[in-house]
Write a protein that holds these residues in place. Structure first.
Motif, PDB file in Angstrom:
ATOM      1  N   ASN A 167       0.918  -1.179  -0.114  1.00  0.00           N
ATOM      2  CA  ASN A 167       0.101  -0.102   0.073  1.00  0.00           C
ATOM      3  C   ASN A 167       0.944   1.261   0.017  1.00  0.00           C
ATOM      4  N   TRP A 170       0.728   3.485   3.152  1.00  0.00           N
ATOM      5  CA  TRP A 170       1.355   3.019   4.334  1.00  0.00           C
ATOM      6  C   TRP A 170       2.830   2.715   4.360  1.00  0.00           C
ATOM      7  N   GLU A 205      -6.725  -5.051   7.749  1.00  0.00           N
ATOM      8  CA  GLU A 205      -7.369  -4.447   6.585  1.00  0.00           C
ATOM      9  C   GLU A 205      -8.149  -3.392   7.133  1.00  0.00           C
ATOM     10  N   ASP A 206      -9.118  -3.669   8.047  1.00  0.00           N
ATOM     11  CA  ASP A 206     -10.346  -2.882   8.648  1.00  0.00           C
ATOM     12  C   ASP A 206      -9.667  -1.795   9.399  1.00  0.00           C
ATOM     13  N   GLY A 209      -7.712   0.483   7.483  1.00  0.00           N
ATOM     14  CA  GLY A 209      -8.701   1.623   6.811  1.00  0.00           C
ATOM     15  C   GLY A 209      -9.277   2.468   7.393  1.00  0.00           C
ATOM     16  N   ARG A 210      -9.585   2.440   8.882  1.00  0.00           N
ATOM     17  CA  ARG A 210     -10.338   3.233   9.694  1.00  0.00           C
ATOM     18  C   ARG A 210      -9.497   4.362   9.862  1.00  0.00           C
ATOM     19  N   LYS A 212      -6.723   5.210   7.946  1.00  0.00           N
ATOM     20  CA  LYS A 212      -6.512   6.155   6.917  1.00  0.00           C
ATOM     21  C   LYS A 212      -7.595   7.240   6.793  1.00  0.00           C
ATOM     22  N   GLU A 213      -8.925   6.645   7.288  1.00  0.00           N
ATOM     23  CA  GLU A 213     -10.020   7.703   6.917  1.00  0.00           C
ATOM     24  C   GLU A 213      -9.928   8.813   8.153  1.00  0.00           C
TER      25      GLU A 213
END
Length: 245
Positions: A167, A170, A205-206, A209-210, A212-213
């Motif tokens: 990614n 990251w 992954e979850d 994802g949180r 990054k948001e």
């Protein structure tokens, strides 16, 4: 029906002719002597653990350099077996050319993490979770520190390391993974004064994802140094500890 059978036989005949022609063209002439080795190292722009010159030195040291030998006496399997013993080589393929050369293609092992555990172990971890010895070649990798056993690295850090490396966001943001005594994981970013507490390295992954948001919607507005720790260990929650500065 007869026309269809004739077409099938024609195609089979052409295929057999092609195979025979390729075999004849690639078969070295009788008495031909090997006049050199050509080395191709894959992924040489991504990592540089193995250079073509080192491959030739390995062949020399293991008495496998075919230069000067008759081509029909060169054993490609011996060359490949000798090179596969190198800890930085993933795979080797080789073949002979009609011009009297042996071509060797090297596939390198690709590291994802530099592990420096609290018990003194110091090695690279590759994408399959296997250890690689350190090299004089400098690899710009995320560093993993703390209470890391080889089993923990293989079962828990391999997937995390691949996710970070694959990614772009990251890979540029995370510089260190730290494993606590209880097996939970902290991430140390390059930007900001906070650490990211993942908890157990599951549902990564979850969690990323949180995070990054939250970077986009939260820290970009309130400032990247407002918090000392950001915890993602609980499902669907982000818990922040304010920086006392």
């Amino acid at each position: 029906m007869i026309k269809k059978l004739a077409i099938i036989l024609l195609l089979v005949g052409l295929f057999c002719y092609f195979i025979a022609a390729v075999t004849v063209l690639n078969k070295p002439k009788e008495g031909l002597v090997c006049n050199g080795v050509e080395v191709v190292v894959e992924d040489s722009l991504q990592t540089g653990f193995i250079q073509s010159g080192e491959v030739l030195r390995l062949l020399e040291s293991r008495k496998c350099n075919p230069t000067g030998q008759k081509m029909d006496e060169v054993m490609l399997s011996r060359i490949e077996e000798a090179l596969r013993k190198n800890p930085y080589i993933e795979d080797v393929t080789s073949y002979k050319t009609p011009g009297g050369k042996v071509c060797v293609r090297i596939k390198q092992r690709l590291p994802i993490l530099h592990v420096m555990s609290s018990d003194g172990q110091d090695y690279y971890l590759d994408r399959a979770g296997r250890q690689m010895p350190k090299s004089s070649y400098y690899a710009d990798l995320v560093v993993a520190t703390g209470d890391i056993t080889p089993q923990y690295a293989r079962q828990n850090l391999t997937r995390l390391g691949r996710l970070i490396q694959d990614n772009p966001f990251w890979n540029h943001q995370i510089q260190q993974i730290h494993v606590l005594e209880n097996g939970e994981v902290e991430l140390v970013p390059r930007v900001g004064e906070h650490t990211i507490l993942l908890g157990r390295p599951t549902n990564v992954e979850d969690k990323l994802g949180r995070m990054k948001e939250f970077y986009t919607e939260g820290l970009n507005k309130v400032g990247w140094n407002k918090y000392s720790q950001i915890s993602l260990k609980y499902n669907n929650q982000i818990i922040c500890k304010k920086n006392k500065k």
